[in-house]
Design an enzyme around this catalytic site. Structure first.
Site, PDB file in Angstrom:
ATOM      1  CB  SER A   1       3.288  20.514  -0.088  1.00 36.60           C
ATOM      2  OG  SER A   1       2.024  21.136  -0.101  1.00 36.60           O
TER       3      SER A   1
ATOM      4  CG  ASP B   1       0.770  21.269   3.175  1.00 31.59           C
ATOM      5  OD1 ASP B   1       1.853  21.447   2.603  1.00 31.59           O
ATOM      6  OD2 ASP B   1      -0.331  21.451   2.629  1.00 31.59           O
TER       7      ASP B   1
ATOM      8  CG  HIS C   1      -1.878  15.324  -6.206  1.00 30.67           C
ATOM      9  ND1 HIS C   1      -2.690  16.224  -5.571  1.00 30.67           N
ATOM     10  CD2 HIS C   1      -0.797  16.024  -6.627  1.00 30.67           C
ATOM     11  CE1 HIS C   1      -2.125  17.419  -5.603  1.00 30.67           C
ATOM     12  NE2 HIS C   1      -0.971  17.324  -6.239  1.00 30.67           N
TER      13      HIS C   1
ATOM     14  NE  ARG D   1       6.674  25.358  -0.727  1.00 30.87           N
ATOM     15  CZ  ARG D   1       6.055  24.381  -1.386  1.00 30.87           C
ATOM     16  NH1 ARG D   1       5.116  23.684  -0.768  1.00 30.87           N
ATOM     17  NH2 ARG D   1       6.373  24.107  -2.618  1.00 30.87           N
TER      18      ARG D   1
ATOM     19  CE  LYS E   1      -1.659  19.750   0.065  1.00 32.15           C
ATOM     20  NZ  LYS E   1      -1.487  21.124  -0.431  1.00 32.15           N
TER      21      LYS E   1
END
Lengths: 435, 435
Positions: free
Chosen positions: A183, A161, A82, A168, A187
């Site tokens: 978050s 989320d 990620h 947000r 995920k």
């Protein structure tokens, strides 16, 4: 405990217990916690913080707010990567087929463009026909069959989320390391992975501008991964300049193909290999860094990585011929070259990633509002890089957009994105490893 | 400026400009600012505070979010009183007709019971037929005709406050002096008054538990009133014990009538006269404190204040005969006397106002949820007071409720509300004057 009493605890600076965070998250999904209550809690969390134990409990509750994939069909150790988001960051597109070809399955759920940063899903969808909305079962079967799949978040994964993330931006509660961590990890862990490698971007073109913030986010994610039983390592990588020579959607797919054909820009390949080595290490593949690097180079040089990319495109409904003929990718209606206007030869000292990223958004490659559509053909390419010499009239970059009005807007934002003069000594893009 | 950027400014601890606060408040009313955004802003305000200039600008914007009455029909200087809420606090019911009878018009918009504290509207509505929902024009004509009117907030006055106030309880953003100040003053100044006298309650049975908080709230309100051109003075008064001998609705109307007939408890009359003197002073009526006090005593002794109360009831559709026969007020289905169970004579050291207030709520006099109906007949009366001697078996108080189940609940909450032993020396209830 009533929701307002929970909010009051965080407002008063107290730590929330795992059960309290679970009740909050479940309430967000069930509707027992109203959106205004959720917004007030988020702001209290931003201002009073969450410690690692709370962050882990929040992440766990968000992860288990929906379905958690098991990917039982995939018997091998599964690893994902990620990135916290940058400009020209097409690393995922190169890395997933590369690592899969090296023998490590990569089940990847990605996001869309956010602010000045690009999104993996938007880039993939520039490939004609490419579907990112596979169902979970389809996703699992594809990973089992070809070793990788790249999709968007489905409705059933981490629904808490999706609700909180949607709140947000509107409530100015984005910039908060524990919330960012929860978050991302909720995920990613819902994908059914065994380990995670994080690319925490740091610098002008990243959300984390300072090294200290990047380090805090990386440490928090690694620690929370550990607490949730999912080993995570993080590389902090420099994002002061765009990665590679392109920022947009089709233009980045084109550069991806160049990478997989062995002609990728050195900075992009440096980050890709560094993350790939971490992923192989997490899966226990290879002896050491040098061996893992060799394995990755080998599947790239042999064309196996490009084959895997073709298979990925085909499996997800796209036209695999783009891997051999990038001209099949969408083309912009208007193209403009931005040229060096100096009177004499100069060396590029820096290229401002934030300016290039915001230019790409204005060209149509990103979104000003969540509801905006993305133009797959829009973007910037042929970017010069720091350290390169330019002569009067040389192209600094090329802009692609639907029309000249957009080209004007993009060019204007570019402003003084290019600085000339003595370049800083070239340093590694990999600033630090945390794990 | 986008709403999220406004919220971010307060999140980051910066002061908001008057134009920014106006944009926020107007957006709340128009819907351009969503409720989650409003909630996030409220939490940022609670945690990062508002200075007096911001509080005045917020108050001004909330005041002008709706209609501001002018009361042109009332030529004399108009003064109102506001209490921050206590237990047994029926001062408004005595004070409005008393001050009106002394020649100062009192246009009063009041609230309902909140938490453990009673509400003036709920008390008035215990009078059979009494309407608190007059239209603004009706309100104005009545003040012009009889010198006082007591109603609830109408839809057209300070709509921003209604929306924000509705959010605050659910989002744990109640305890915040600038928000409390803006809420009170925006409503009160919309009445069309020339000056305001504030009764800031302090102690066990008040929302402000500490002297320091009470002082900060009083100072903020006086300063914001000054900035908005409406002179305000505040008395900080002690609210450790219930005011008078009754807490509820009909039971407090009954005690109000006793006060207006000259037989009111000394503590209640002390606070009533002190506030009345301030109101007369604000209107420029009377020479000095002693003279103003004499004027008030005179209209009370002569029966003019009671006459004014009768006229008020009649004007608002109630049965004015209750002023002469309080037995016309609603009576509870179940009544229970709570008696002193000690083996020997003792002196009451203290009566816990919070316990008595919460007992009254459980009996049915207040609301656990906003949607709850109030039982006009429920409450506590015949309360002993600190310093009084009780013999074994003497009545400490009497509970009124719809049924014995409620009596049980109320009695249980009473617990050790009564303490016995050497009483603290009797001190004035008026702790401080700020103005």
């Amino acid at each position: 405990m009533r929701t307002q009493d929970l909010i009051a605890r965080k407002r008063d600076g107290r730590a929330l217990a795992p059960g309290e965070l679970k009740a909050f998250v479940q309430g967000v999904v069930s509707g027992d916690v109203s959106l205004p209550q959720a917004a007030a809690m988020l702001m209290a969390m931003v201002l009073n913080g969450l410690d690692d134990t709370e962050t882990a409990a929040l992440t766990f509750a968000m992860l288990h707010s929906g379905r958690v994939l098991e990917l039982k069909l995939v018997s091998r150790y599964k690893v994902d990567k990620h990135s916290t988001g940058g400009v020209g960051d097409k690393v995922s597109l190169v890395l997933a087929p590369l690592v899969a070809a090296a023998g490590v399955p990569v089940p990847m759920i990605s996001g869309r463009s956010l602010g000045h940063t690009g999104g993996t899903l938007d880039k993939l969808e520039a490939i004609p026909g490419f579907r990112t909305d596979l169902e979970a079962d389809e996703f699992e079967r594809q990973v089992a069959r070809i070793g990788c799949a790249m999709i968007g978040q489905t409705a059933e994964l981490a629904p808490a989320d999706r609700i909180l993330y949607g709140l947000r931006d509107a409530t100015a509660t984005v910039e908060c390391i524990p919330l960012i961590c929860a978050s991302i990890l909720s995920k990613k862990l819902a994908e059914g992975i065994d380990a995670l490698v994080l690319d925490v971007k740091c610098g002008r073109g990243a959300f984390m501008k300072s090294r200290e913030d990047a380090r805090r986010l990386a440490r928090t994610m690694v620690e929370v991964g550990r607490q949730l039983g999912k080993p995570a390592t993080a590389l902090i990588t420099r994002m002061d300049e765009p990665l590679g020579r392109a920022a947009g959607n089709a233009v980045e797919v084109r550069e991806t193909i160049a990478c997989l054909r062995g002609g990728g820009p050195s900075d992009l390949m440096e980050v890709t290999y560094a993350l790939g080595v971490e992923m192989l290490a997490a899966a226990g593949v290879g002896e050491d860094v040098a061996d893992r690097r060799r394995r990755l180079e080998s599947v790239l040089d042999s064309g196996q990585a490009l084959d895997r990319f073709r298979a990925l495109i085909e499996a997800q409904g796209g036209n695999p011929a783009v891997a051999d003929d990038p001209d099949l990718l969408p083309r912009a209606g208007a193209v403009r070259e931005v040229r060096y206007s100096g009177a004499q030869s100069a060396v590029v000292r820096a290229v401002d990633a934030l300016a290039v990223g915001e230019c790409a958004v204005l060209l149509g490659a990103g979104r000003k509002r969540e509801s905006d559509a993305v133009d797959p053909a829009a973007g910037v390419d042929a970017l010069v890089r720091a350290g390169e010499r330019v002569e009067p009239g040389d192209v600094l970059c090329r802009l692609h957009a639907a029309d000249t009005k957009r080209l004007d807007e993009g060019e204007q934002r570019l402003g003084d994105a290019f600085a000339f003069g003595d370049p800083e000594p070239a340093a590694s893009l990999i600033l630090e490893r945390i794990g």
